[in-house]
Design a protein around this motif. Sequence first.
Motif: not given
Length: 415
Positions: A78-88, A90-103
Amino acid sequence: MPLALLALAVAAFGIGTTEFVMMGLLPNVADDLGVTVPAAGHLVSAYAIGVVVGAPLLAAVGVRIPRRRMLIALMGLFTVGNLASALAPDYGTLLAGRVLAGLPHGTFFGVGAVVAARLVREGRQARAVATMFLGLTVANIVGVPGGTALGQQLGWRATFLVVTVIGLAAMAALAALVPHLPPERREGAGGAGAELRREVRALGDRQVLLGLLTAVFGFAGVFALYSYLASMVTEVTGMAESSVTVVLALFGVGMTLGALAAGPLTDRALRPTLYGALAALAAVLVAFRFTVHVPWAAMATVVVIGAVGFMTTTPLQMLVMEKARNAPTLAAASNHSAFNLANAGGAWAGGTAIAAGWGWTSPTLVGAVLAVVGLAIALVAGVLDRTPSSGGRSRVVARGAGARRAGDRDGAGVR
């Protein structure tokens, strides 16, 4: 209540904040990344997709992992997914970060509910589970409004960086406060493959499936309204946009009150609590169609909707754990997939009614119908349930109670 429940509540606070705060940050994200607001809205759906996919998958993978280690690993993801979202970038990377945080969302609450129930004596399991869920409701009072305000002032990335810090704090709290608890093992359990097959069989139990269907339809009634609450209070009630944060916080207050009430009520009478909550939800959603025109009445009704809507979550969680008590983890995690399907389905149904020209208040009636469908499924399940009566009390960890009284700090638990 054990301090370990506080660690679970802190984790639930972080999860609840990151799940719902995106709704308030959509305009900021859209402007920053150069996409439309509807496209940014897919970031909400991306998180839900992560929950639906991750709940059964990660629960199956972790059937033989000790519970504390599993919880810490899930919060790490969950923490890695939110960090990836914060540092995304572009839009595609943020989308992937949100999926990762939700897993890990559904599996965390599934495993966390089983752990919470094992930490207390028989007859208080629902209260323990409700205590964990308090973190989720408090997130809607403090985390979501605060995260929205922070994102508006310092940029949306700051919000996800703060959630990342909360995730790290939750991992530390889980490591320090949750005792060692091995996976739920039964006599003659065999290896991991046998354990997984047992979990899958438990998930196929008729009562478990009916419980999941109750969650999908019943809780969809809440999100048919909640998804469009901001638009309702500005377009129909006539309140200023600045009041939306207050209204959302009031909804969170209602959720917290519902969680506090649901624990002892579910311990006393599980099915009646579920029936009453769903019936009350249908009634108050219909009432909101009329009270929404008066500001003070609208705000009072919002609190009640949050309370009775969230009062359904604890009995539904305890129900699937009870009916799958020989292998409760996968069923408990899948319950959160059902809740997220309810989120998406309720939002779709309410939006369809608005798009059809039925007016901004039409989601109230759509939500009421969905709540009635959920109530009907719950009543059918009650009629079909031919298991011996437990007096309304959950027996999820009944066999582990004696072991705990004998000094089960090392995790004798449910066997």
